[in-house]
Each structure stands twice: as structure tokens, then as C-alpha cells.
Design a protein around this motif. Sequence first.
Motif, PDB file in Angstrom:
ATOM      1  N   TYR A 188      16.036  13.051 -32.433  1.00  0.00           N
ATOM      2  CA  TYR A 188      15.877  12.256 -31.213  1.00  0.00           C
ATOM      3  C   TYR A 188      16.627  12.886 -30.037  1.00  0.00           C
ATOM      4  O   TYR A 188      16.876  12.229 -29.022  1.00  0.00           O
ATOM      5  CB  TYR A 188      16.356  10.824 -31.446  1.00  0.00           C
ATOM      6  N   GLY A 189      17.035  14.141 -30.175  1.00  0.00           N
ATOM      7  CA  GLY A 189      17.671  14.861 -29.088  1.00  0.00           C
ATOM      8  C   GLY A 189      19.184  14.840 -29.066  1.00  0.00           C
ATOM      9  O   GLY A 189      19.795  15.348 -28.131  1.00  0.00           O
ATOM     10  N   GLY A 190      19.796  14.259 -30.090  1.00  0.00           N
ATOM     11  CA  GLY A 190      21.251  14.207 -30.152  1.00  0.00           C
ATOM     12  C   GLY A 190      21.839  15.359 -30.939  1.00  0.00           C
ATOM     13  O   GLY A 190      21.137  16.288 -31.348  1.00  0.00           O
ATOM     14  N   VAL A 191      23.129  15.268 -31.168  1.00  0.00           N
ATOM     15  CA  VAL A 191      23.847  16.299 -31.922  1.00  0.00           C
ATOM     16  C   VAL A 191      23.777  16.025 -33.415  1.00  0.00           C
ATOM     17  O   VAL A 191      23.732  16.944 -34.218  1.00  0.00           O
ATOM     18  CB  VAL A 191      25.313  16.398 -31.436  1.00  0.00           C
ATOM     19  N   GLY A 192      23.777  14.766 -33.803  1.00  0.00           N
ATOM     20  CA  GLY A 192      23.647  14.408 -35.207  1.00  0.00           C
ATOM     21  C   GLY A 192      24.950  14.271 -35.966  1.00  0.00           C
ATOM     22  O   GLY A 192      24.993  14.449 -37.182  1.00  0.00           O
ATOM     23  N   LEU A 227      26.324  12.396 -29.174  1.00  0.00           N
ATOM     24  CA  LEU A 227      26.972  12.980 -30.348  1.00  0.00           C
ATOM     25  C   LEU A 227      26.480  12.397 -31.671  1.00  0.00           C
ATOM     26  O   LEU A 227      26.254  13.137 -32.627  1.00  0.00           O
ATOM     27  CB  LEU A 227      28.493  12.832 -30.241  1.00  0.00           C
ATOM     28  N   ALA A 228      26.323  11.086 -31.748  1.00  0.00           N
ATOM     29  CA  ALA A 228      25.926  10.461 -33.010  1.00  0.00           C
ATOM     30  C   ALA A 228      24.422  10.202 -33.108  1.00  0.00           C
ATOM     31  O   ALA A 228      23.945   9.717 -34.122  1.00  0.00           O
ATOM     32  CB  ALA A 228      26.694   9.144 -33.216  1.00  0.00           C
ATOM     33  N   ILE A 229      23.691  10.547 -32.068  1.00  0.00           N
ATOM     34  CA  ILE A 229      22.233  10.370 -32.102  1.00  0.00           C
ATOM     35  C   ILE A 229      21.639  11.474 -32.982  1.00  0.00           C
ATOM     36  O   ILE A 229      22.009  12.637 -32.847  1.00  0.00           O
ATOM     37  CB  ILE A 229      21.647  10.413 -30.672  1.00  0.00           C
ATOM     38  N   PRO A 230      20.744  11.124 -33.896  1.00  0.00           N
ATOM     39  CA  PRO A 230      20.138  12.138 -34.775  1.00  0.00           C
ATOM     40  C   PRO A 230      19.463  13.252 -33.987  1.00  0.00           C
ATOM     41  O   PRO A 230      18.917  13.032 -32.898  1.00  0.00           O
ATOM     42  CB  PRO A 230      19.105  11.333 -35.582  1.00  0.00           C
ATOM     43  N   GLU A 231      19.511  14.446 -34.543  1.00  0.00           N
ATOM     44  CA  GLU A 231      18.946  15.617 -33.865  1.00  0.00           C
ATOM     45  C   GLU A 231      17.466  15.438 -33.540  1.00  0.00           C
ATOM     46  O   GLU A 231      17.007  15.893 -32.497  1.00  0.00           O
ATOM     47  CB  GLU A 231      19.145  16.868 -34.723  1.00  0.00           C
TER      48      GLU A 231
END
Length: 93
Positions: A58-62, A52-56
Motif C-alpha cells: 500500500y506504499g508504506g515501509v512495512g 512506516l507501519a503501512i504495508p509495502e
Amino acid sequence: MAIDQASFQLLMASIQRFIAGRLVPAEDGVEENDEVPADVVEDMKAIGLFGLAIPEEYGGVGLSMAQECADWLEATAGIAQGVGKDGFGASAD
């Protein structure tokens, strides 16, 4: 960096549906087996619950940290409505 409010609201609604449709119905099996079924974990991964908090990029939701906290507060409230019908840590035995 945060996602826009409209996207955040859509995400929250999706997570609420997931909780009601997948997590709450799996509650008895999780309690009996002391384990979340692999297919449920895979579904959680597929909708991005582990990023959820991983930047887009890097494959996250951002999500921003504030959005992630709001999301988890909502999610835990939804889970608490179904999980532990006798209260957290209480046994019906």
C-alpha cells in the motif's frame, strides 16, 4: 509483517542522518515560526516517515509495530539531543 533486520538497521541509520542533517538544523526556525517548513515535511514524506507501519503493497515501509516503536524511540532521542536545548517547554527568555 516486519522488514528484515539488515533493512531495518539501514532505515534507522538513514533516519538518524535525517534528524542530524535536516531536523536539528531547522530547530531555530521551527521554534521562531511555530511551524515545520514545507520542504522539511516533503523530505520526511520522501523518506517514508509518514508510512512506516503501512504495508509495502500500500506504499508504506512495512515495519512491524515493534520496529516502528523502536524507530520512534530512537528518533525522539535523536531529536531531543538537539531540540529544546533548554529543555522541553522551557524558554531561554
